[in-house]
Design an enzyme around this catalytic site. Structure first.
Site, short mmCIF file in Angstrom:
data_model
loop_
_atom_site.label_atom_id
_atom_site.label_comp_id
_atom_site.label_asym_id
_atom_site.label_seq_id
_atom_site.Cartn_x
_atom_site.Cartn_y
_atom_site.Cartn_z
N HIS A 168 -2.91 18.16 -57.34
CA HIS A 168 -3.45 17.22 -58.32
C HIS A 168 -3.55 15.84 -57.69
O HIS A 168 -2.55 15.13 -57.60
CB HIS A 168 -2.52 17.11 -59.54
CG HIS A 168 -2.30 18.42 -60.24
ND1 HIS A 168 -1.30 18.60 -61.16
CD2 HIS A 168 -2.94 19.60 -60.16
CE1 HIS A 168 -1.35 19.84 -61.63
NE2 HIS A 168 -2.33 20.47 -61.03
C1 LIG Z 1 -5.02 25.19 -56.10
C2 LIG Z 1 -5.26 24.29 -57.29
C3 LIG Z 1 -4.88 24.69 -58.55
C4 LIG Z 1 -5.09 23.87 -59.64
N1 LIG Z 1 -4.76 24.31 -60.89
C5 LIG Z 1 -5.04 23.54 -61.97
C6 LIG Z 1 -4.82 24.02 -63.29
O1 LIG Z 1 -4.43 25.17 -63.48
N2 LIG Z 1 -5.08 23.19 -64.33
C7 LIG Z 1 -5.53 21.91 -64.14
O2 LIG Z 1 -5.69 21.19 -65.12
N3 LIG Z 1 -5.77 21.45 -62.90
C8 LIG Z 1 -5.57 22.25 -61.82
N4 LIG Z 1 -5.87 21.79 -60.57
C9 LIG Z 1 -6.45 20.45 -60.43
C10 LIG Z 1 -7.91 20.38 -60.79
O3 LIG Z 1 -8.62 21.49 -60.32
C11 LIG Z 1 -8.47 19.09 -60.19
O4 LIG Z 1 -7.75 18.03 -60.75
C12 LIG Z 1 -9.95 18.93 -60.47
O5 LIG Z 1 -10.70 19.94 -59.88
C13 LIG Z 1 -10.42 17.58 -59.96
O6 LIG Z 1 -11.74 17.40 -60.39
P1 LIG Z 1 -12.67 16.28 -59.79
O7 LIG Z 1 -13.78 16.12 -60.74
O8 LIG Z 1 -11.85 15.10 -59.49
O9 LIG Z 1 -13.23 16.83 -58.41
P2 LIG Z 1 -13.19 18.25 -57.70
O10 LIG Z 1 -13.09 19.35 -58.70
O11 LIG Z 1 -12.16 18.16 -56.65
O12 LIG Z 1 -14.64 18.34 -57.04
C14 LIG Z 1 -15.15 17.43 -56.13
C15 LIG Z 1 -16.29 18.11 -55.37
O13 LIG Z 1 -17.02 17.12 -54.66
C16 LIG Z 1 -17.43 17.63 -53.42
N5 LIG Z 1 -17.67 16.51 -52.51
C17 LIG Z 1 -16.76 15.69 -51.96
N6 LIG Z 1 -17.35 14.75 -51.19
C18 LIG Z 1 -18.69 14.97 -51.25
C19 LIG Z 1 -19.82 14.34 -50.67
N7 LIG Z 1 -19.69 13.25 -49.88
N8 LIG Z 1 -21.06 14.85 -50.93
C20 LIG Z 1 -21.21 15.92 -51.74
N9 LIG Z 1 -20.14 16.56 -52.31
C21 LIG Z 1 -18.89 16.09 -52.08
C22 LIG Z 1 -16.26 18.50 -53.02
O14 LIG Z 1 -16.67 19.47 -52.05
C23 LIG Z 1 -15.83 19.13 -54.34
O15 LIG Z 1 -16.43 20.37 -54.56
C24 LIG Z 1 -5.68 22.60 -59.47
C25 LIG Z 1 -6.09 22.21 -58.20
C26 LIG Z 1 -5.90 23.04 -57.11
C27 LIG Z 1 -6.35 22.58 -55.76
#
Ligand SMILES: Cc1cc2nc3c(=O)[nH]c(=O)nc-3n(C[C@H](O)[C@H](O)[C@H](O)COP(=O)(O)OP(=O)(O)OC[C@H]3O[C@@H](n4cnc5c(N)ncnc54)[C@H](O)[C@@H]3O)c2cc1C
Ligand SMILES: *[C@@H]1O[C@H](CO)[C@@H](O)[C@H](O)[C@H]1NC(C)=O
Ligand SMILES: *[C@@H]1O[C@H](CO)[C@@H](O)[C@H](O)[C@H]1NC(C)=O
Ligand SMILES: *[C@@H]1O[C@H](CO)[C@@H](O)[C@H](O)[C@H]1NC(C)=O
Ligand SMILES: *[C@@H]1O[C@H](CO)[C@@H](O)[C@H](O)[C@H]1NC(C)=O
Length: 751
Positions: A675
């Protein structure tokens, strides 16, 4: 379990991984030294008479005892052969291990780290250097394994900080790389390739824009470009596309249909995770896991769907953001949960979650059932962290992005947004160019062409790259707000493992369906830690546990089928920073769990040991290297056969020993984080944060950040639903504002 479908005959399609880079990253001599250290950690275990100096020598009795312990858990006819093969396996002889390290050094380790390692490997090959670091002029690889073991162990408490850092980093790297490349480990553990339960199903079918290779720049115009397809970006894409705006979502990684899921861990970590799942903080105190694939973290996360707690909403509202205590926020929380079919009615707790629930009940700890985003259906899986074969987890790919596609959004994969340029100073609306690097058609991950210039012109740019990447994109784009990258929260966790006499098979069933909240508010300001269970696929779970010697570690790992897992997940009060590597610009993370936060983490870890104890566990291990495991003695009842429970003197002695480690030596504790939050925090003024209450970047127009990086502080609960709710609200408001702008620009436009 009755009534659940079996997946056993399902064979996923093989996902390709990028080929192993062939450039010389380490010299032959550096490799020799490195692999000798790897074999010290994962040695071939042999009986004295048969052993070479490069092997871990044990007596006949020790070997036979290890074989029989292992064979007792192995359910194949040739169990003793399998046990022997497992003991005899060493890291260096596995092609996958060497390839894995080569890929890590070529692709994932930052330049400074690689140089530091090379320097130490070189120093070890000088007489003076060897003397300094090993106490002998003989190069470490020429020492018998017994001596190497002593040297390597001593590095853990060396008086030279870089040596302690190398010790920790190498241990993490060797353990994990072995676990993804070992043919013997999964057989010894008895973990099947695919989940036992569930029914394979096709997910939503996507199409992505393709371009022929060319040196000419490609120019695309759209209303909104969303950079990153994760939890925040996906919700935003749906809302804006459904409101009739032209939406383009670009993602640097690739989409895989559910037929490829769950991936083998060796491939899944590379294809679905940021930095191949091997990123560490600068001090190697925290291992960082973040999704990087179509759907971002939502594709590989654990379906835990908790809504933001009152004390966090209040803290955020009190900081000048009243939205978080408004009914609008609750409406958004409910709306995102409805769309994903979040509920807890269909949960069947697996053994590890039963242990937590029942153990906590016996201790009077407050618990909660954790709702799942599994479309109001049961989902007894456990492997979704490598992608969901049943498409049963309703993450971004099965909900938000699919809805966006139906509403006309278009998508690009394999695009890494390099930087955002502004039409006029501080003005990003209208003529904005977004140069991207396109790595070519996806699916197999084969990088056919490199299209170096694709320009996207958009009225609004939404940065949804996640907490590790969003601040770096802003910095590359020339923004200078001091807060960018700061306020990094990680929810650091320490791990526990309870070992039971009976078989548990902790990988069966949803990983995380309950939590203990008794310790979530230890300071009266909402800081503390929760106890949860975790995914137990070997490389996601076992590497955090201490290595004492190669035999001990192999025996510990092979007991996975008898374990239940615990994490103590800490709402961190204190924070760190994401910044670009000065040499190559990649993600660097400066973060050390503070003494205050380590104390919270320790409290929940102690609680999980108590839960394990009252549940009858025979052993309890922690990811704190300086603490021996607890072993329950045979006669654990008190005088007159009274069951004293946790008052048992031996257990209390162990708890006291653990408590005395407070506030925990950060170098002995191996934390993980799934997270990441807060590096572009929302605040009521530009002095305090990066985005304003509407998620627009302070000091710009038309540039937004919508992902978990805008959290004002740590969410306390697992962050997905909080993130999606903010995205839901911010994108709805943005849509309204865009309509207004259109009316002003073009009064004849209709709503
Ligand atoms: C193993 C694991 C288990 C988890 N389990 C849970 C759970 O059960 N419940 C829960 O609430 N949360 C869970 N989380 C946390 C949750 O998944 C994350 O908090 C959430 O995905 C974050 O969302 P986000 O919108 O910040 O970005 P993300 O979902 O991290 O997505 C960002 C995306 O942007 C892309 N990206 C980055 N830089 C660039 C760029 N320059 N150009 C184009 N694309 C780019 C990345 O490749 C990625 O796909 C878990 C996380 C992990 C890793
Ligand atoms: C490593 O394992 C391989 C395969 O089992 C074996 O051939 C080799 O001798 C081992 N090397 C050492 C140093 O133990
Ligand atoms: C696993 O743990 C149990 C319980 O302590 C123990 O009896 C058994 O020998 C262990 N097995 C291995 C392979 O270490
Ligand atoms: C155990 O038996 C299986 C199935 O016959 C065989 O494929 C495997 O090689 C054997 N393992 C060992 C270590 O002998
Ligand atoms: C939505 O955005 C507008 C204009 O940017 C802002 O004034 C308004 O307060 C926002 N809406 C809500 C409900 O906060």
């Amino acid at each position: 379990m009755a009534g659940l479908q079996k997946m056993s005959s399902y064979i996923p399609l093989e996902a390709a991984v990028p080929s192993v880079p062939s450039n010389e990253i380490l010299t032959d001599l550096q490799w020799e030294t490195l692999l000798a250290l790897a074999d010290t950690v994962i040695p071939s275990v042999r009986v004295g008479a048969d052993a070479s100096p490069n092997q871990k020598t044990v007596t006949d009795e020790q070997f036979e005892s290890a074989v029989s312990k292992l064979a007792a858990n192995i359910q194949v006819p040739n169990a003793t052969d399998v046990a022997r093969a497992y003991l005899q396996e060493n890291a260096s002889s596995l092609q996958g291990f060497r390839d894995g390290l080569q890929c890590l050094f070529a692709n994932d380790v930052h330049e400074e780290g690689r140089k530091g390692l090379c320097m130490i490997l070189d120093v070890l090959n000088t007489r003076a250097g060897a003397l300094l670091l090993t106490g002998s002029m003989i190069p470490v690889q020429n020492q018998p394994l017994k001596v190497r073991e002593q040297i390597f162990t001593a590095w853990g408490s060396s008086r030279l900080p870089p040596i302690r850092l190398i010790h920790r980093s190498l241990l993490a790297m060797f353990k994990k790389t072995w676990m993804v490349s070992s043919p013997a480990l999964p057989i010894a553990v008895g973990i099947p390739r695919v989940p036992v339960h569930g029914k394979p199903a096709d997910g939503f079918e996507y199409e992505f824009l393709q371009f022929p290779p060319s040196n000419d720049p490609e120019i695309i115009e759209t209303d909104v470009v969303i950079i990153g397809s994760g939890c925040g970006g996906a919700v935003t894409a749906k809302n804006l596309a459904e409101a009739g705006h032209r939406v383009l979502v670009v993602e640097k990684s690739y989409h895989y249909p559910s037929k490829y899921f769950p991936m083998e861990t060796s491939k899944g970590l590379v294809n679905l995770y940021e930095g191949a799942g091997s990123a560490l903080t600068d001090d190697a105190s925290v291992a960082l896991f973040a999704g990087s694939t179509w759907g971002g973290g939502g594709t590989i996360n654990w379906a835990c769907s908790l809504q933001t707690q009152a004390f966090v909403r209040k803290e955020w509202a009190d900081s000048g953001l009243p939205f978080f205590t408004s009914a609008e926020f609750q409406n958004s929380l409910d709306r995102v949960c409805d769309r994903m079919g979040v509920d807890s009615k269909h949960i069947k707790h697996n053994r590890q979650n039963q242990v937590i629930l029942e153990g906590a009940r016996k201790l009077g700890y407050a618990t909660e059932i954790v709702p799942q985003n599994t479309g109001d259906e049961d989902h007894y899986c456990g492997y979704c962290t490598m992608g969901c074969a049943a498409a049963g987890k309703r993450g971004p790919t099965e909900t938000w992005l699919a809805d966006a596609a139906k509403a006309g959004a278009i998508f690009m994969e394999g695009f890494k947004a390099d930087k955002i340029t502004f039409a006029e100073k501080g003005e990003s609306s209208k003529k904005k160019g977004l140069p991207l690097v396109w790595k070519g058609p996806g699916l197999q991950g084969t990088l056919i062409s490199l299209r170096s210039r694709i320009l996207i012109k958009a009225k609004k740019v939404i940065v949804s790259c996640g907490t590790l990447n969003s601040p770096l994109l802003l910095l590359r784009s020339g923004l200078t707000n001091w807060n960018i990258g700061r306020n990094l929260h990680l929810h650091p966790v320490l791990f526990g493992a309870a070992i039971f006499d009976e078989e548990i098979r902790p990988w069966e069933g949803s990983a995380l369906t309950t939590l203990v909240k008794e310790f979530e508010n230890l300071d009266g300001h909402g800081h503390g830690a929760k106890v949860e269970a975790t995914v137990t696929l070997p490389p996601m779970y076992l590497p955090t546990f201490p290595w004492r010697d190669g035999l001990d570690y192999k025996l510990f790992c092979a007991n996975l089928s008898h374990m239940t897992s615990f994490i103590s997940i800490t709402r961190d009060r204190d924070s760190g920073r994401v910044y670009p590597d000065p040499v190559d610009g990649r993600i660097r993370v400066q973060y050390t769990p503070s003494a205050f936060d380590r104390q919270s983490c320790l409290e929940a870890l102690i609680a999980s040991a108590k839960i394990a104890y009252v549940s009858g566990a025979k052993e309890y291990h922690t990811s704190y290297a300086d603490m021996p495991p607890f072993y329950r003695s045979e006669e654990a009842s008190g005088p007159d056969g009274i069951d004293e429970g946790i008052n048992n003197a031996e257990f209390q002695k162990w708890i006291n020993q653990l408590r005395q480690k407070s506030p925990l030596n950060v170098e002995k504790a191996f934390f993980s984080s799934a997270h990441q939050m807060g590096t572009c925090r929302m605040a009521s003024t530009a002095a305090k944060g990066v985005v304003d209450p509407e998620c627009q970047v302070w000091g710009t127009k038309g540039l937004y950040v919508i992902d978990a990086s805008i959290f004002p502080s740590a969410s306390g609960v697992n962050p997905m639903v909080t993130n999606m709710a903010i995205a839901d609200w911010a994108s709805k408001n943005l849509s309204k504002n865009m309509r207004k702008e259109e009316m002003t620009d073009n009064p004849s436009a209709r709503l």
